[in-house]
Design an enzyme around this catalytic site. Structure first.
Site, PDB file in Angstrom:
ATOM      1  N   LYS A  67       0.838  -1.212   0.000  1.00  0.00           N
ATOM      2  CA  LYS A  67       0.000   0.000   0.000  1.00  0.00           C
ATOM      3  C   LYS A  67       0.868   1.256   0.000  1.00  0.00           C
ATOM      4  CE  LYS A  67      -2.526   2.694   3.430  1.00  0.00           C
ATOM      5  NZ  LYS A  67      -1.422   3.502   3.946  1.00  0.00           N
ATOM      6  N   ASN A  68       1.828   1.322   0.911  1.00  0.00           N
ATOM      7  CA  ASN A  68       2.558   2.579   1.071  1.00  0.00           C
ATOM      8  C   ASN A  68       3.497   2.882  -0.095  1.00  0.00           C
ATOM      9  OD1 ASN A  68       1.189   3.177   3.389  1.00  0.00           O
ATOM     10  ND2 ASN A  68       2.827   2.538   4.791  1.00  0.00           N
ATOM     11  N   CYS A 105      -5.184   8.173   8.866  1.00  0.00           N
ATOM     12  CA  CYS A 105      -5.428   7.656  10.215  1.00  0.00           C
ATOM     13  C   CYS A 105      -5.097   8.712  11.258  1.00  0.00           C
ATOM     14  CB  CYS A 105      -4.563   6.425  10.465  1.00  0.00           C
ATOM     15  SG  CYS A 105      -5.068   4.998   9.499  1.00  0.00           S
ATOM     16  N   ARG A 136      -9.095   0.517   3.490  1.00  0.00           N
ATOM     17  CA  ARG A 136      -8.143   1.463   2.896  1.00  0.00           C
ATOM     18  C   ARG A 136      -6.831   0.770   2.558  1.00  0.00           C
ATOM     19  NH1 ARG A 136      -6.459   5.278   6.660  1.00  0.00           N
ATOM     20  NH2 ARG A 136      -4.855   5.411   5.097  1.00  0.00           N
TER      21      ARG A 136
HETATM   22  C1  UD1 Z   1       4.187   6.792   6.770  1.00  0.00           C
HETATM   23  C2  UD1 Z   1       3.189   5.672   6.567  1.00  0.00           C
HETATM   24  C3  UD1 Z   1       2.543   5.287   7.891  1.00  0.00           C
HETATM   25  C4  UD1 Z   1       3.625   4.954   8.919  1.00  0.00           C
HETATM   26  C5  UD1 Z   1       4.661   6.060   9.003  1.00  0.00           C
HETATM   27  C6  UD1 Z   1       5.853   5.674   9.888  1.00  0.00           C
HETATM   28  C7  UD1 Z   1       2.426   6.123   4.324  1.00  0.00           C
HETATM   29  C8  UD1 Z   1       1.331   6.605   3.436  1.00  0.00           C
HETATM   30  N1  UD1 Z   1       2.180   6.142   5.623  1.00  0.00           N
HETATM   31  O1  UD1 Z   1       3.454   7.900   7.275  1.00  0.00           O
HETATM   32  O2  UD1 Z   1       1.720   4.145   7.659  1.00  0.00           O
HETATM   33  O3  UD1 Z   1       3.015   4.788  10.194  1.00  0.00           O
HETATM   34  O4  UD1 Z   1       5.189   6.360   7.706  1.00  0.00           O
HETATM   35  O5  UD1 Z   1       6.460   4.520   9.423  1.00  0.00           O
HETATM   36  O6  UD1 Z   1       3.483   5.716   3.869  1.00  0.00           O
HETATM   37  N2  UD1 Z   1       6.947  14.202  11.119  1.00  0.00           N
HETATM   38  C9  UD1 Z   1       7.197  15.532  11.406  1.00  0.00           C
HETATM   39  N3  UD1 Z   1       7.238  16.409  10.350  1.00  0.00           N
HETATM   40  C10 UD1 Z   1       7.057  16.007   9.066  1.00  0.00           C
HETATM   41  C11 UD1 Z   1       6.797  14.653   8.794  1.00  0.00           C
HETATM   42  C12 UD1 Z   1       6.747  13.778   9.840  1.00  0.00           C
HETATM   43  O7  UD1 Z   1       7.376  15.919  12.558  1.00  0.00           O
HETATM   44  O8  UD1 Z   1       7.098  16.873   8.172  1.00  0.00           O
HETATM   45  C13 UD1 Z   1       6.906  13.234  12.233  1.00  0.00           C
HETATM   46  C14 UD1 Z   1       5.542  12.570  12.410  1.00  0.00           C
HETATM   47  O9  UD1 Z   1       4.693  13.337  13.236  1.00  0.00           O
HETATM   48  C15 UD1 Z   1       5.926  11.238  13.008  1.00  0.00           C
HETATM   49  C16 UD1 Z   1       7.290  10.934  12.389  1.00  0.00           C
HETATM   50  O10 UD1 Z   1       7.780  12.159  11.893  1.00  0.00           O
HETATM   51  O11 UD1 Z   1       6.096  11.373  14.402  1.00  0.00           O
HETATM   52  C17 UD1 Z   1       7.258   9.938  11.248  1.00  0.00           C
HETATM   53  O12 UD1 Z   1       6.312  10.359  10.290  1.00  0.00           O
HETATM   54  P1  UD1 Z   1       6.438   9.940   8.749  1.00  0.00           P
HETATM   55  O13 UD1 Z   1       7.517   8.918   8.579  1.00  0.00           O
HETATM   56  O14 UD1 Z   1       6.508  11.177   7.939  1.00  0.00           O
HETATM   57  O15 UD1 Z   1       5.031   9.255   8.521  1.00  0.00           O
HETATM   58  P2  UD1 Z   1       4.103   9.352   7.262  1.00  0.00           P
HETATM   59  O16 UD1 Z   1       4.909   9.496   6.017  1.00  0.00           O
HETATM   60  O17 UD1 Z   1       2.988  10.317   7.499  1.00  0.00           O
END
Ligand code: UD1
Length: 420
Positions: free
Chosen positions: A22-23, A117, A399
């Site tokens: 999915k991701n 989510c 999803r």
């Molecule tokens: C992706 C995955 C999700 C998974 C997560 C962590 C997808 C679509 N979703 O989510 O299923 O749980 O990786 O493996 O691939 N953060 C910041 N600033 C940013 C971006 C992130 O502070 O600009 C923080 C977030 O709040 C979180 C951490 O970094 O605490 C990791 O987030 P991130 O790896 O970006 O998760 P997603 O890409 O949203």
């Protein structure tokens, strides 16, 4: 409203085939907008996030032809808009990849704030920092992110936090930029490598994906007419591995990359499971005794994935002794523990830590999925529990899991979807 009705206490036996990730899929689909041409994507999971991604691409002018249930051709030659509608983008998280792709090709993107989510605060400051470093101006107004640039020029970006989404988004925006972009402290998840492989098949020049330094040498032109197959889903495979152990079953998991599963295999073996690599992207996992307690700490790849935290939580809820989970990525990922407690589990969750006092048995109850992976965990709990469990809020589960009840039914679960 649909619900799953599960009659429990069934050890799972048999073979399950893992779908495309999915991701990776939800990043590869918007990435296809980068080419002024067409491509074919295979091994796409048949899930609602993929269908929604396709609807958004079509709304932007892409022409999508379904070749089979798992393969499409995307023709991005006649993109008519760089503005993605808020009502669609707010339905899932990965809509933020549209910004990187549209900005990369058209130097302009307007995308409604992403949904997804509810796992706590989900800022996108690192994405914005990356786009700005390449020369874009980014504004967030009235629920929309607007990014514009006259020119994108490669730059060095040190990520303050390891972010999957920001790493991929910066790669997307840098593929056609002038010069070299370097992402330091990059995320290393298997789907980062898969997206980089897709982009390189497209003619991009990306090196180092899978390590914490990724270099993107901007190119002027990309290929058209290629075919790419999405990597197998690490998290779906890990979900079935947890289900095998929680149910004291014996499963053969096909179409998985065993190396991507080391982080979960190591923990399940520590708890008493046996895992055999059968070769040919296939493994066997079984556990005929009560697993022992464990301490689990989630962290970015190659650490234990946060997206398998709730599923291993079900295993721990009936393991011997007292276990601890420390969730280091998301603020609010223990909502499923309240549902498991309704089934007789003894879990105390506070902040980013949950303590699991292993109980002998779980008992069926009506339970509500708070998010995608929590939903998968509740299905596993229902399969293991005495009596009947009803799982609600299936839209979260649909999803990200293809045909989940059918896959579980084929390995012995008594599970039925009922429309009310
Ligand atoms: C992706 C995955 C999700 C998974 C997560 C962590 C997808 C679509 N979703 O989510 O299923 O749980 O990786 O493996 O691939 N953060 C910041 N600033 C940013 C971006 C992130 O502070 O600009 C923080 C977030 O709040 C979180 C951490 O970094 O605490 C990791 O987030 P991130 O790896 O970006 O998760 P997603 O890409 O949203």
């Amino acid at each position: 409203m649909d619900k799953l009705v599960i009659t429990g206490k069934t050890p799972l036996h048999g073979e399950v085939t893992i779908s495309g990730a999915k991701n990776a899929a939800v990043a590869i689909l918007p990435a296809s907008l980068l080419i002024n041409g067409f491509c074919t994507i295979e091994n796409l999971p048949n899930i609602s996030d993929v269908k929604l991604s396709c609807t958004i691409l079509e709304a932007l002018g892409a022409k999508i032809t379904w070749i089979s249930e798992h393969a499409i051709t995307i023709d991005s030659r006649n993109i008519t808009s760089t503005s993605a509608p808020l009502d669609l983008t707010s339905k899932f998280r990965a809509s933020y990849y549209l910004i990187g792709a549209l900005l990369g090709r058209f130097k302009s993107a307007e995308v409604g704030m992403p949904g997804g989510c509810k796992l706590g605060a989900r800022p996108i400051d690192q994405h914005i920092k990356g786009f700005e470093a390449l020369g874009a101006t980014v504004d967030v107004i009235q629920g929309k992110i607007s990014a514009k640039a006259d020119d994108l020029v490669g730059s060095s970006i040190y990520m303050d936090i390891v972010s999957v989404g920001a790493t991929i988004n910066i790669m997307l925006s840098a593929v056609l930029a002038k010069g070299t972009t370097v992402i330091e402290n990059a995320a290393k998840e298997p789907h980062i490598v898969d997206v980089a492989n897709f982009l390189n098949t497209m003619g991009a020049d990306i090196r180092g994906a899978g390590t914490d330094v990724i270099k993107i040498n901007g190119v002027e032109k990309l290929n058209s007419g290629f075919t790419y197959s999405v990597v197998p889903d690490q998290i779906e495979a890990g979900t079935f591995m947890c289900a095998a152990v929680a149910s004291r079953g014996d499963l053969i998991i096909k179409n998985c990359i065993t190396k991507h599963l080391d982080c979960i295999s190591a923990k399940l073996v520590e708890m008493g499971a046996t895992i055999e690599d059968l070769g040919g992207d296939c493994l066997r996992i079984y556990c005929d005794k009560r697993p022992s307690k464990a301490t689990v700490k989630t962290s970015p790849y190659p650490g234990f994935p946060t997206d398998l935290q709730s599923q291993i939580g079900v295993v721990l809820s009936t393991s011997e002794g007292t276990s601890i989970i420390n969730e280091s990525i998301w603020e609010s990922r223990f909502q499923y523990t309240e549902e498991l407690n309704k089934m007789g589990a003894k879990i105390t969750a506070q902040g980013k830590t949950a303590i699991f006092e292993g109980v002998d048995e779980l008992y069926g109850a009506p339970v509500y999925a708070s998010d995608l992976r929590a939903g998968a965990a509740l299905i596993i709990a229902g399969i293991c529990a005495n009596g009947t469990t009803e799982v609600y809020n299936l839209e979260h589960i649909d999803r990200g899991y293809e045909n989940i009840e059918e896959k579980f039914r084929k390995i012995g679960a008594k599970i039925e979807r009922i429309s009310e």
